[in-house]
Design an enzyme around this catalytic site. Sequence first.
Site, PDB file in Angstrom:
ATOM      1  N   ASP A   1       0.882  -1.287   0.130  1.00 55.89           N
ATOM      2  CA  ASP A   1       0.004  -0.034  -0.039  1.00 55.89           C
ATOM      3  C   ASP A   1       0.949   1.330   0.069  1.00 55.89           C
ATOM      4  OD1 ASP A   1      -2.084   2.117   0.539  1.00 55.89           O
ATOM      5  OD2 ASP A   1      -3.367  -0.008   0.866  1.00 55.89           O
TER       6      ASP A   1
ATOM      7  N   GLY B   1       4.703  -0.543  -4.083  1.00 55.57           N
ATOM      8  CA  GLY B   1       3.726   0.166  -3.463  1.00 55.57           C
ATOM      9  C   GLY B   1       2.956   1.123  -3.889  1.00 55.57           C
ATOM     10  N   HIS B   2       2.237   1.837  -3.292  1.00 55.44           N
ATOM     11  CA  HIS B   2       1.343   3.030  -3.740  1.00 55.44           C
ATOM     12  C   HIS B   2       1.878   4.262  -3.712  1.00 55.44           C
ATOM     13  CE1 HIS B   2      -2.602   0.276  -3.112  1.00 55.44           C
ATOM     14  NE2 HIS B   2      -1.672  -0.469  -3.989  1.00 55.44           N
ATOM     15  N   GLY B   3       3.157   4.479  -3.478  1.00 55.70           N
ATOM     16  CA  GLY B   3       3.759   5.954  -3.465  1.00 55.70           C
ATOM     17  C   GLY B   3       3.480   6.530  -2.194  1.00 55.70           C
TER      18      GLY B   3
END
Length: 299
Positions: A198, A220-222
Amino acid sequence: VLNVDDFGAVGDGINDDTQSLHDVWKKACPLPSPAEIVVPAQSTYLIKPTDFNGPCQSNLTLKISGLLVAPEDPTVWEGLDLRKWLYFNRVDNFTVEGGGMIDGTGQKWWEMSCKTNDSNPCDHAPTAVLFHKCNNLKVRSLSIVNSQRMHLVFSNCIHVSASHLTVFAPKCSPNTDGIHISGSTHIELKDSIISTGDDCISIVGNSSQIRIKNIFCGPGHGISIGSLGKSNSSAAVQDVSVDGATLFNTTNGVRIKTWQGGSGYVMKISFGNITMQNVSNPIVIDQYYCDSPLPCLNQ
């Protein structure tokens, strides 16, 4: 200096060492002079969900050189708070360091997630390490891996320095944010590697004066501000700078996300000196954020 082994800890990863760690905490916390709790290297300590409460008299250091592991079986949390594993509450002038590892053994929690299988209920899962209302806090030189949900959370904290951390979970692990900052101010996060399923870093609530430097993120999502304003709530995030980051194989780069119907503001935000490679959405400002199995209607 207080060693958990001297309080009866076995350190074989099989026997429950929760009480030993709790006993050494109760001994160290009220001491009038600085105290250090040592979790020695080359040993593995099985720790069940536990609260470590302050305030403490001394400037306390928790030196984790060995390995702390969570129970693999989620049923251990029955009757307990599903949101917490290692919970530090109101401990000021506190340092956590030591070069060791904290392992949430979250695989069974991930399998139970509605993000993994939409026929599962969307229940809570524990944060591996949660600091709540801890001021003048230092967290450094640790690895935090395979959390049940979020890895490291700072909630309602003031003056935090977090550095030289390695945070890891598989790309497919749901909701395993690396470092989450909520309702906190004067936070410095630097020189760390974060690879999760995430957000590498997420900032929410009424947080301000956040400094992020020299971060490697991916997968991940940054790095995200938000989500903010869910269920018509109010939130304000201001004075955040990300200065020096490398993002590799992430879904997003730097992102601000808000729900429709929320109120508040995001201001004084600076993203600079960022390198991105194989990032699907490098810069995102999303005011229609919708983390829901059903589409959110346009309001």
